[in-house]
Structure formats: structure tokens, C-alpha cells
Design a protein around this motif. Structure first.
Motif, PDB file in Angstrom:
ATOM      1  N   MET A   9       0.870  -1.236   0.133  1.00 30.29           N
ATOM      2  CA  MET A   9      -0.016  -0.034  -0.028  1.00 30.29           C
ATOM      3  C   MET A   9       0.727   1.306  -0.059  1.00 30.29           C
ATOM      4  SD  MET A   9      -3.133   1.251   2.521  1.00 30.29           S
ATOM      5  CE  MET A   9      -1.989   2.148   3.852  1.00 30.29           C
ATOM      6  N   PHE A  10       0.408   2.535  -0.667  1.00 33.59           N
ATOM      7  CA  PHE A  10       1.098   3.524  -0.748  1.00 33.59           C
ATOM      8  C   PHE A  10      -0.022   4.510  -0.106  1.00 33.59           C
ATOM      9  CE2 PHE A  10       3.523   1.634  -3.766  1.00 33.59           C
ATOM     10  CZ  PHE A  10       4.847   2.100  -3.768  1.00 33.59           C
ATOM     11  N   THR A  11       0.287   5.535   0.707  1.00 30.25           N
ATOM     12  CA  THR A  11      -0.550   6.626   1.066  1.00 30.25           C
ATOM     13  C   THR A  11      -0.103   7.986   0.545  1.00 30.25           C
ATOM     14  OG1 THR A  11      -0.788   5.333   3.073  1.00 30.25           O
ATOM     15  CG2 THR A  11      -1.500   7.615   3.125  1.00 30.25           C
ATOM     16  N   GLY A  12      -0.950   8.637  -0.030  1.00 28.08           N
ATOM     17  CA  GLY A  12      -0.492  10.017  -0.669  1.00 28.08           C
ATOM     18  C   GLY A  12      -1.460  10.906  -0.803  1.00 28.08           C
ATOM     19  N   ASP A  13      -1.157  11.943  -1.277  1.00 23.89           N
ATOM     20  CA  ASP A  13      -2.086  13.215  -1.330  1.00 23.89           C
ATOM     21  C   ASP A  13      -3.091  13.264  -2.649  1.00 23.89           C
ATOM     22  OD1 ASP A  13      -0.181  13.882  -3.076  1.00 23.89           O
ATOM     23  OD2 ASP A  13       0.356  15.933  -1.964  1.00 23.89           O
ATOM     24  N   LYS A  14      -2.666  12.170  -3.395  1.00 19.89           N
ATOM     25  CA  LYS A  14      -3.467  12.072  -4.719  1.00 19.89           C
ATOM     26  C   LYS A  14      -2.961  13.045  -5.741  1.00 19.89           C
ATOM     27  CE  LYS A  14      -8.140  11.510  -6.845  1.00 19.89           C
ATOM     28  NZ  LYS A  14      -9.254  11.650  -7.005  1.00 19.89           N
ATOM     29  N   ALA A  15      -1.817  13.169  -5.922  1.00 20.36           N
ATOM     30  CA  ALA A  15      -0.900  13.945  -6.811  1.00 20.36           C
ATOM     31  C   ALA A  15      -0.932  12.728  -8.246  1.00 20.36           C
ATOM     32  CB  ALA A  15       0.183  14.074  -6.497  1.00 20.36           C
ATOM     33  N   THR A 116      -3.026   8.134   6.822  1.00 22.57           N
ATOM     34  CA  THR A 116      -2.253   9.435   6.651  1.00 22.57           C
ATOM     35  C   THR A 116      -0.885   9.299   6.270  1.00 22.57           C
ATOM     36  OG1 THR A 116      -1.614  10.148   8.719  1.00 22.57           O
ATOM     37  CG2 THR A 116      -4.001  10.682   8.144  1.00 22.57           C
ATOM     38  N   ASN A 117      -0.374  10.324   5.515  1.00 24.12           N
ATOM     39  CA  ASN A 117       0.889  10.369   5.358  1.00 24.12           C
ATOM     40  C   ASN A 117       1.600  11.538   6.233  1.00 24.12           C
ATOM     41  OD1 ASN A 117       0.105  12.685   3.950  1.00 24.12           O
ATOM     42  ND2 ASN A 117       1.265  11.997   2.014  1.00 24.12           N
ATOM     43  N   ASN A 118       1.305  11.755   7.476  1.00 22.12           N
ATOM     44  CA  ASN A 118       1.654  12.685   8.229  1.00 22.12           C
ATOM     45  C   ASN A 118       3.009  12.519   8.614  1.00 22.12           C
ATOM     46  OD1 ASN A 118      -0.974  14.047   8.289  1.00 22.12           O
ATOM     47  ND2 ASN A 118      -1.684  13.404  10.053  1.00 22.12           N
ATOM     48  N   ALA A 119       3.562  11.311   8.824  1.00 19.90           N
ATOM     49  CA  ALA A 119       4.930  10.982   9.467  1.00 19.90           C
ATOM     50  C   ALA A 119       5.828  11.353   8.141  1.00 19.90           C
ATOM     51  CB  ALA A 119       5.099   9.521   9.331  1.00 19.90           C
ATOM     52  N   ILE A 120       5.676  11.022   7.010  1.00 16.62           N
ATOM     53  CA  ILE A 120       6.485  11.588   5.787  1.00 16.62           C
ATOM     54  C   ILE A 120       6.699  12.952   5.864  1.00 16.62           C
ATOM     55  CG2 ILE A 120       6.826  11.650   3.477  1.00 16.62           C
ATOM     56  CD1 ILE A 120       5.418   8.563   3.595  1.00 16.62           C
ATOM     57  N   GLU A 121       5.267  13.737   5.895  1.00 15.03           N
ATOM     58  CA  GLU A 121       5.243  15.274   5.812  1.00 15.03           C
ATOM     59  C   GLU A 121       5.749  15.545   7.048  1.00 15.03           C
ATOM     60  OE1 GLU A 121       1.220  16.716   5.192  1.00 15.03           O
ATOM     61  OE2 GLU A 121       1.273  15.766   3.358  1.00 15.03           O
ATOM     62  N   ARG A 122       5.959  15.173   8.371  1.00 10.29           N
ATOM     63  CA  ARG A 122       6.611  15.602   9.595  1.00 10.29           C
ATOM     64  C   ARG A 122       8.157  15.705   9.089  1.00 10.29           C
ATOM     65  NH1 ARG A 122       7.346  13.028  15.485  1.00 10.29           N
ATOM     66  NH2 ARG A 122       8.658  14.502  16.219  1.00 10.29           N
ATOM     67  N   LEU A 123       8.618  14.462   8.736  1.00  5.33           N
ATOM     68  CA  LEU A 123       9.966  14.429   8.322  1.00  5.33           C
ATOM     69  C   LEU A 123      10.344  15.506   7.284  1.00  5.33           C
ATOM     70  CD1 LEU A 123      12.754  13.037   8.664  1.00  5.33           C
ATOM     71  CD2 LEU A 123      11.985  11.316   6.901  1.00  5.33           C
ATOM     72  N   ASN A 124       9.595  15.624   6.247  1.00  8.42           N
ATOM     73  CA  ASN A 124      10.010  16.699   5.271  1.00  8.42           C
ATOM     74  C   ASN A 124       9.860  18.126   5.872  1.00  8.42           C
ATOM     75  OD1 ASN A 124      10.126  14.863   3.016  1.00  8.42           O
ATOM     76  ND2 ASN A 124       8.094  15.238   2.520  1.00  8.42           N
ATOM     77  N   ARG A 125       9.011  18.308   6.661  1.00 10.76           N
ATOM     78  CA  ARG A 125       8.896  19.762   7.401  1.00 10.76           C
ATOM     79  C   ARG A 125      10.136  19.891   8.236  1.00 10.76           C
ATOM     80  NH1 ARG A 125       3.574  18.561   8.465  1.00 10.76           N
ATOM     81  NH2 ARG A 125       4.102  18.139  10.534  1.00 10.76           N
ATOM     82  N   GLU A 126      10.480  18.767   8.811  1.00  8.27           N
ATOM     83  CA  GLU A 126      11.691  18.818   9.571  1.00  8.27           C
ATOM     84  C   GLU A 126      13.111  19.289   8.696  1.00  8.27           C
ATOM     85  OE1 GLU A 126      14.267  18.670  13.065  1.00  8.27           O
ATOM     86  OE2 GLU A 126      12.207  18.831  12.854  1.00  8.27           O
ATOM     87  N   ILE A 127      13.342  18.581   7.459  1.00 10.12           N
ATOM     88  CA  ILE A 127      14.238  18.857   6.726  1.00 10.12           C
ATOM     89  C   ILE A 127      14.126  20.153   6.117  1.00 10.12           C
ATOM     90  CG2 ILE A 127      15.151  18.323   4.454  1.00 10.12           C
ATOM     91  CD1 ILE A 127      14.457  15.416   5.333  1.00 10.12           C
TER      92      ILE A 127
END
Length: 172
Positions: A9-15, A116-127
Motif C-alpha cells: 500500500m501507498f499513502t499519498g495526497d492524490k498527486a 495518513t502520510n503525516n509521518a512523511i510530511e513531518r519528516l519533510n517539514r523537519e528537513i
């Protein structure tokens, strides 16, 4: 080519590009639309004063105990939105709720984390935050070194060492 195998499974924002690529490269993998992004898409079509109530209605969809109950709740929410003269929001709910329920195919213990993909987004915000502090980099290597150092820190810290998913539940 990166060694990914058995992706389920992939979780994303529907890009559009991402959804198309997933179907092409991993045809057996399911796609889960991030529920947070779905909520944002619906709430963008709701007047500001009515958003808290509509947000609570949307969250009720994903609080259901089963996929069938969630589907029934989604249709009920869409009907309620139409009665409230929020036709555009109702249309978004009707057209998109099914792809936000893919997580229900997996063990219940994972539902909260994989919808949700919140974990990935959190990591992206940190970077992003770390790279903005620096401003400009002398070359691409120095930017890559900063990002890599941050990822290494996260992987070795309590955030990275917390067990995110008990993968033994996924064995069939």
C-alpha cells in the motif's frame, strides 16, 4: 531498482503523477488517499463558519469500526451536506471517500497510522526547516550532507527507534 519488494500500500495526497506511477510500477499495491488531504479538499468548499461542524462529520467517517460502516457514514455525510446546501463538498465526499478507506484492508492496529502520510510530511517539514536556516548552500553536496545528517539523527533518536508498525501482523 531500490530493492522495494512486497509493497502492499501507498499513502499519498492524490498527486496525479504519483497515483499513475504507483499503478504502473506496483500494480498489486493499493493506494490510500491521505485522509487529512481529503478533509482539506472537502473543507475548501465549505464556508469558514461551517467548517468545524463539517470537519467533525468527516472525522466520524473514519472513526467507524468497519469499512461497511464507514461507507454508510460517508454516504450519510454527503446527504447531510447536500441538505445543508453544500453540494460541492457533498460531491467531493461522494467521489473520494472510497479511496480514503483502503487502510481498512489491513490490521486494525495499523489503521490510525497508515490512513495518513503525516509521518512523511513531518519528516519533510523537519528537513525544510533545517535547510531554510542555512539559506544558501555552496553546492548540492553540502545540502545533501545536511539532509543526510538530519535523517541519521532521526533514525537514531527516540522518534526513529519507536516501533511504527508491528509488521508481524501483516504476515499472511
Amino acid at each position: 531498482s531500490r530493492g522495494l519488494r512486497g509493497v502492499r500500500m501507498f499513502t499519498g495526497d492524490k498527486a496525479a503523477g504519483m497515483v499513475g506511477s504507483i499503478a504502473e510500477v506496483f500494480p498489486e499495491a493499493a493506494y490510500q488517499r491521505c485522509t487529512v488531504h481529503f478533509y482539506r479538499n472537502v473543507l475548501a468548499r465549505v464556508p469558514k463558519a461551517r467548517r468545524p461542524r463539517v470537519a467533525a462529520m468527516l472525522k466520524a467517517i473514519h472513526a467507524m469500526e468497519s469499512r461497511e460502516a464507514a461507507e454508510a457514514k460517508a454516504l450519510e455525510v454527503a446527504s447531510e451536506l447536500e441538505k445543508s446546501k453544500l453540494r460541492e463538498a457533498a460531491m467531493v465526499v461522494r467521489d473520494g471517500y472510497a479511496e480514503t478507506l483502503t487502510y481498512t484492508r489491513f490490521p486494525r492496529e495499523h489503521w490510525r497510522r497508515i490512513r495518513t502520510n503525516n509521518a512523511i510530511e513531518r519528516l519533510n517539514r523537519e528537513i525544510r526547516r533545517r535547510t531554510r536556516v542555512v539559506g544558501t548552500f555552496p553546492d548540492g553536496r553540502s545540502a545533501l550532507m545536511l539532509v543526510t545528517a538530519r535523517l541519521k539523527y532521526v533514525a537514531e533518536s527516540s522518534w526513529g527507534s519507536r516501533r511504527y508498525l508491528d509488521v508481524t501482523l501483516l504476515d499472511e
